[in-house]
Structures are given as C-alpha cells and as structure tokens.
Design an enzyme around this catalytic site. Structure first.
Site, mmCIF file in Angstrom:
data_model
loop_
_atom_site.group_PDB
_atom_site.id
_atom_site.type_symbol
_atom_site.label_atom_id
_atom_site.label_comp_id
_atom_site.label_asym_id
_atom_site.label_seq_id
_atom_site.Cartn_x
_atom_site.Cartn_y
_atom_site.Cartn_z
ATOM 1 N N PHE A 29 33.523 39.119 35.819
ATOM 2 C CA PHE A 29 33.935 40.459 36.660
ATOM 3 C C PHE A 29 34.869 40.104 37.602
ATOM 4 O O PHE A 29 35.364 41.280 38.017
ATOM 5 C CB PHE A 29 32.373 40.671 37.109
ATOM 6 C CG PHE A 29 32.343 40.159 38.664
ATOM 7 C CD1 PHE A 29 32.001 38.808 38.903
ATOM 8 C CD2 PHE A 29 32.724 41.085 39.797
ATOM 9 C CE1 PHE A 29 32.129 38.385 40.239
ATOM 10 C CE2 PHE A 29 32.575 40.860 40.933
ATOM 11 C CZ PHE A 29 32.180 39.529 41.539
ATOM 12 N N LYS A 30 35.557 39.053 37.912
ATOM 13 C CA LYS A 30 36.408 38.977 38.870
ATOM 14 C C LYS A 30 37.733 39.624 38.298
ATOM 15 O O LYS A 30 38.456 39.847 39.398
ATOM 16 C CB LYS A 30 36.733 37.696 39.225
ATOM 17 C CG LYS A 30 35.453 37.030 40.001
ATOM 18 C CD LYS A 30 35.805 35.645 40.442
ATOM 19 C CE LYS A 30 34.676 35.176 41.458
ATOM 20 N NZ LYS A 30 33.371 34.903 40.830
#
Ligand code: PLP
Length: 538
Positions: A112-113
C-alpha cells in the site's frame, strides 16, 4: 492552505515547505491549519469520478492553485497512478455479503505504501525542478534521500524515487537479514540514482546510522539529506483518496446512490492494519472532511501500543526484554511507538478544550488560534513525558470520545495464520475464497472481533458494511502464506499467489554496495563514492 506543527512552535508553512521539510523544526508533525470540508454537492458530483479525478478534487482542497497549478497537479497525479496495474488503482473485492477487501497493493512494489510514495517521488522532483528553474546563482537544488529498512518497506521508497531528477536515494538494509524476494525487489532496480547499501549489522544498526547522518550538520548541509518516512504530510494526504473512492465504489456496486436517503442507512466501517498510524489517519481526515464512515478499526499485531491506548487511555512504550520490538508475522506493523498518532492526539487535545466550555467570544479565527496553541502545548507536554518516562495518560473522557470513531483489536500470530487459512477455504458457501497476506489478515481478524463486540449486522440483512484494507500482496510475505496454506488441498503457491512480475526476480541483475561494518563513517564514505559515480558534484 497553510500548515502548522503539532507541537505549536511552527505555523504558516506552505504545502511545499511542509512536504520538503518532513518534520517540523520543533520535532512536531505538520497538519493543515484547518480541515477542509467536502463541497456541498460532492455526493452527486464526485460519484463517478475515476481514482485520479477524485485524487485531484481532494488534493486541491489542501494545495492552493497558487502553489501547484491545477494542470500541474493533474499531471503529477496521473503520472503517479499510471504505474498501477489495476485500472481502478485501488479496487474492491467482495468476500461475502457486507464484507469487502480494499486492495491497495496494485502498485509497483505490491504494497500500500506505493499509493503515497509514487506521488511523493513525483512531488519532490516537481518542487526541485521548479526551484532550479528559478535559481539564478547557478546553485543546483537537489536531495539525497537516506533511509533504513528491515526489508518490507524499502522498495516502495526506491520505486517512488527511481529515475527522479535531482534526487539520489540510499536505502540501508541489514545484510543477509531480509528475505530473498524483498532483497531482490530493492536491488534489481538499476537506475543510477538508486543505491542499496547492505550493512553488516542489524536493522537497528541501520536506523542508528541514518539518525547519525541526519544529526551530522556538515554532512547534511553538503548533501541536503531528505527522508520519505511515514510522517510526511503528502503521504497522509495521498492516502485519503482511497477512502472516498472506495465509498463510491461500494455504493455503486450495491446500486445505491451516494446522494440518496438509502446511502444514509448503511454504516461503512473501515478496518486498517496499523503500525505508524499513517494509513488509518488518512481515514480520519476523510471522515473529518465529511465522508460518512462509522468505525475506523485500528488493527494491531502484538506490538499493541495503540490497542492498549484505546483500552486504558495510557500511551505507554512497552518493549521486549531486550528493549526491542516484538518480531511478528506482520513485520511492517512492528513498531514500539506509532509516529503519526501524534497528529490524532493534537485533534483530541483541541476538541477537549472546546468542549470544556471555552467561551466563544471574539472572532472564530482567534478562538481557533487559541485552541490550536493550547493543543500544541498539550501535545508538546505529552511527547516530553513520553521521552522522559516512556508513557503519558490522557483524560479518559477524551479517549471515550475518540472511541466513538475508533475501535481497536490486537491479533496474535496464531490468529493471523488461522485467518489466512480460514479465508482461503471458507466454510460458508456464500464466501469467496481469498488469499490474505499476514498484514491484511490482521485487519480482517480485527474487523471480525469488533463486529462481534458491537453486534454488527452485515448488509443486506443489516446495515453494516465492513471494508478491510489489504496492505500487501500475499506473494510479498510468502513464508507465512505458505505456512498457513501448506495443508490446503491443491494449494500451489507459484500458481495461486506468485504474480508474473515476480517470476525470475531472484535471477535478475542486481546492484548492491556492501558496507563491511555498521559504522556511520563507512556509510558516509560509501554514499559519497556513489554520488561521485552518479556524476554529482559537491
Ligand atoms: C506500512 C505498512 C502497514 C502499516 O501502515 P501504517 O501507515 O504505518 O499504519 C501495514 N501493512 C503493510 C504491508 C505496510 O507496508
């Protein structure tokens, strides 16, 4: 829109200043002077926007046109999300009635980063290029980003910054102590501005060295060190998009119009695998802007400082016998302190004062300033106590109010594995099989616990809908996934989990600089040697 520090000693920063500085000089984190509200007709006007269009609409509320013209912001956003494999960027997957997975792992590093760091990389490049164009003295504005990773998050920074003009990136990892896939994800990026330093030592050694470098004024001034850690305001901001986007996406799939009374009948809860509180904080901002969300579920592993806070009102650092963090199956959430939590604390401190009967006299803005100053003092005091004593406790009533919005649960490694197993081979016939990564499994299990605690009744039978955020692709944490599913009949990791992008990854060409001893001097020498090889003068 301007930005202030959570510790009260800095305000009136521009967006650019807040993003480029990362941390405020007083040690606090940047927050916007006010939280903007969604425009009156957002429910109808925004309902069919693409992810990119929605990102533009939301980010424009926080970034003035005079700072980044719309057309520029649009191209920054489009460029950032063109690297994602899914058209919807962050698609929803229905597991069963009333229960959805929000997949945040379709970016280049499968976690998700990427949603934030793809944008931050482009933003850095944009600001530096603009400064260089304006510069008349011949000086070149550039940034040397230095960071440490235990393996799971370094690649997102590398992919966010690869090939960016006027930026060099150095990521330190403990040599031989990261998984082969994670090492390959970082070291097979061959762009000349990307440098992987494999340090003979532990992750803590790497982190200490990075701190030493940032504290070395001479070195810092010479190379303009920058960080891309999770406290950067731009990362939080970029993450708010998928809360709003998934809300529309959810209602669209249910054939409910966002601007209808029917939409008001459902309670949408978000469960978020949490470490540094960046992901879920974006959900809090979305809610404060006006997104109708019910519970925000803080899902932690056994590094549970946040769960303990919501249970006891005490924010207390608790380390293992050797003073280090507990190693769990969800390593990206292994933290002792949760850095972005300071931002929530500021809002909690500010609200108490208002409700404590502060007289509402004078200009509202003056009152706002007084409340803000008060909140800054509170947070500065709490952070001082935390540093000196390892803990602080806040007013129970304030925590009680926070609990209206947040709920929390901690999930053990055993439950993490059991959840992966259970969702792969569901016993209920209407549930669709799904392979969870261990971080996502923590979020799912916590959602189940909170759901039971509050007797949620899932849609369409009841009104509750759970959206559980998937923060990593299962292939990234193959050991746990294989472990959980080894007895599942017919399970084949290569066929069922491994994406084609990972095929042959281990055999690709690598570039890596070995640092023989965990010493800052050796790392500084390695950095300067690499910068020279890049052709950079200093
Ligand atoms: C970073 C990370 C998290 C935790 O996110 P925070 O914003 O730090 O709370 C969860 N899962 C994965 C896979 C991550 O990389």
């Amino acid at each position: 829109m301007h930005y202030r520090s959570t510790r009260g000693q800095a305000k009136n920063y521009t967006f650019e200043e807040a993003v480029m500085a990362g941390l405020s000089p007083d040690g606090g984190l940047f927050i916007p002077h006010t939280i903007p509200t969604l425009p009156a007709n957002w429910k109808s006007d925004w309902a069919n926007k693409s992810f990119q269009e929605l990102a533009l609409a939301i980010l424009s509320l926080y970034i003035d046109e005079t700072e980044i013209p719309q057309a520029d912001l649009k191209s920054l956003i489009d460029k950032s999300y063109s690297t994602f494999r899914a058209d919807e960027v962050t698609p929803l997957f229905k597991i069963r009635d009333g229960f959805y997975i929000l997949e945040l792992f379709h970016g280049p590093t499968f976690a998700f980063k990427d949603v934030a760091l793809q944008f931050v990389g482009n933003l850095f490049e944009y600001f530096l290029e603009r400064r260089n164009k304006k510069e008349t003295s011949g000086k070149v504005h550039r940034l040397t980003v230095v960071g440490a990773t235990s393996g799971d998050t370094g690649s997102a920074a590398i992919y966010g910054l690869r090939n960016k003009k006027n930026v060099s990136v150095f990521i330190l990892h403990p040599r031989g102590r990261v998984s082969p896939i994670q090492e390959a994800q970082m070291t097979t990026v061959l762009d000349p501005n990307v440098h992987n330093l494999a340090v003979e030592g532990t992750f803590d050694d790497c982190q200490d060295i990075v701190k030493t470098l940032f504290g070395n004024t001479e070195f810092n001034n010479r190379h303009h060190l920058g960080a891309v850690n999770s406290i950067n305001w731009a990362r939080i901001l970029a993450q708010t998009t998928y809360y709003v986007y998934s809300y529309f996406n959810l209602l669209n799939t249910l054939n409910i119009k966002a601007a209808s009374p029917e939409a008001e009948q459902v309670n949408v809860h978000y469960s978020v695998p949490t470490g540094n509180f960046g992901d879920i904080l974006a959900g809090y901002y979305a809610r404060r802007m006006g997104l109708p969300s019910s519970k925000l579920i803080v899902a932690t592993n056994s590094n549970d400082i946040l769960t303990r806070f919501f249970e006891t009102s005490a924010y207390a650092k608790q380390s293992g016998p050797d003073g280090s963090v507990k190693a769990t199956l969800s390593p990206a959430m292994d933290i002792l302190l949760s850095s972005n939590f300071e931002r929530l604390l500021w809002y909690l401190a500010r609200e108490t004062e208002r409700d404590d009967g502060e007289t509402m006299t004078g200009e509202e803005t003056q009152l706002d300033e007084r409340l803000a100053d008060h909140a800054g003092q509170c947070v500065a005091g709490w952070m001082k106590a935390l540093k000196e004593t390892g803990s602080f406790t806040i007013n129970k009533e304030v925590v009680h109010k926070a609990r209206v919005i947040f709920d929390s649960a901690r999930v053990s490694d055993e439950d993490t594995l059991n959840t992966i197993t259970a969702y792969h081979r569901p016993t209920e016939s209407e549930q669709v099989p799904y392979i969870l990564d261990p971080h996502t499994a923590v979020g799912v299990k916590a959602a189940e616990e909170v759901s039971a605690r509050h007797n949620f009744s899932l849609y369409p039978k009841g009104k509750d809908i759970i959206v559980s955020l998937a923060t990593a692709h299962p292939a990234k944490f193959s050991e746990s996934v294989e472990n959980a599913l080894k007895n599942s009949p017919g399970f084949d990791f290569n066929k069922d989990v491994l994406p084609t992008e990972f095929h042959g990854l281990l055999d690709k060409e690598k570039r890596i600089v070995v640092v023989d001893k965990a010493e800052p001097e050796l790392v500084m020498a390695a950095i300067e040697k690499e910068l020279k090889a890049e052709g950079i003068e200093f």
